[in-house]
Design an enzyme around this catalytic site. Structure first.
Site, PDB file in Angstrom:
ATOM      1  N   LYS A 146      13.644  -4.331   1.724  1.00  0.00           N
ATOM      2  CA  LYS A 146      12.973  -3.427   2.672  1.00  0.00           C
ATOM      3  C   LYS A 146      12.570  -4.174   3.941  1.00  0.00           C
ATOM      4  CE  LYS A 146       8.638  -2.273   2.191  1.00  0.00           C
ATOM      5  NZ  LYS A 146       7.378  -1.679   1.679  1.00  0.00           N
ATOM      6  N   ASP A 165      10.721   2.664   1.776  1.00  0.00           N
ATOM      7  CA  ASP A 165       9.326   2.532   1.382  1.00  0.00           C
ATOM      8  C   ASP A 165       8.935   3.738   0.535  1.00  0.00           C
ATOM      9  OD1 ASP A 165       9.010   4.653   3.124  1.00  0.00           O
ATOM     10  OD2 ASP A 165       7.670   3.606   4.496  1.00  0.00           O
TER      11      ASP A 165
END
Length: 232
Positions: A146, A165
């Site tokens: 991420k 997320d």
């Protein structure tokens, strides 16, 4: 999880996507100074409010650390720890950074890994984006898929990688393209599989996945706030 329907959420995301396109600056950030600031923010923002992470990155940058540093990893970690242990100005208030020792170590380790390649961040981002992300996940301490994807998007290197997320995963759950209970995905292989599902969804919506996830993040945060307001 929001109570809004999948259709309502996708309509809202589709409406936001054009605005996201307009906000993108043309070109790739190639200045070593700015690249280190972006990477610092990504490392420092884990479990920390982003304004606080930016303030910490600003304080490190003001001292010329990372992009100008010479010496060894241990000395750099000590200097970074001193900066991160000092209260920071965040939106007019003094705030303490939450993990000064750990993040100082992560940043110093990442600096050493980049220096060990004999190159720079500028040289690193010139490679294939998937290879760059894999390298960051393997060698940049505190960086997962991420954060690596966020770094590459924020630098304008690519908009074909997703930032998965919790808001994006909740949206994917509402659309029926994610059924896991995890609110974060750390493994690169597993991350890539879920990213491809969102990429397919993005193709249907005619929006690059790296911009779609940005629009999703905005919509889901607003939807969650509205839902919380109703429950109060």
């Amino acid at each position: 999880m929001t109570s809004y329907s999948a259709e309502a959420l996708s309509r809202a995301v589709a409406a936001v996507c054009p605005d996201i396109r307009l906000r993108i600056e043309e070109g790739v950030v190639s200045d070593e100074h700015h690249l280190w600031w972006e990477l610092s923010c990504c490392i420092l923002s884990s479990q920390v409010p982003y304004p606080l992470a930016m303030a910490a990155a600003d304080a490190i940058d003001a001292r010329g650390f990372l992009h100008k540093t010479e010496g060894n990893q241990e000395d750099l970690a000590e200097r970074l720890f001193e900066v991160l242990s000092t209260p920071l100005d965040v939106e007019g208030k003094k705030r303490s950074y939450r993990f000064p020792k750990a993040k100082a170590g992560h940043l110093a380790s990442t600096w050493a890994a980049v220096a060990g390649t004999g190159g720079s961040l500028k040289a690193l981002i010139s490679r294939d984006v998937n290879d760059v992300r894999a390298w960051l996940v393997a060698h940049a301490c505190g960086i997962g898929p991420k954060q690596a994807s966020m770094f590459l998007r924020n630098c304008g290197v690519t908009y074909d990688l997703a930032i998965l997320d919790r808001h994006v995963l909740n949206y994917m759950s509402a659309q029926g393209i994610y059924s896991g209970a995890q609110t974060s995905i750390s493994g690169l292989s597993q991350y890539g599989r879920h990213e491809q599902r969102l990429r397919d969804h993005a193709r249907e919506m005619d929006c690059p996945v790296g911009l779609l996830d940005w629009a999703i993040w905005i919509v889901m945060r607003v939807a969650n706030r509205k839902q919380e307001a109703v429950l109060v």
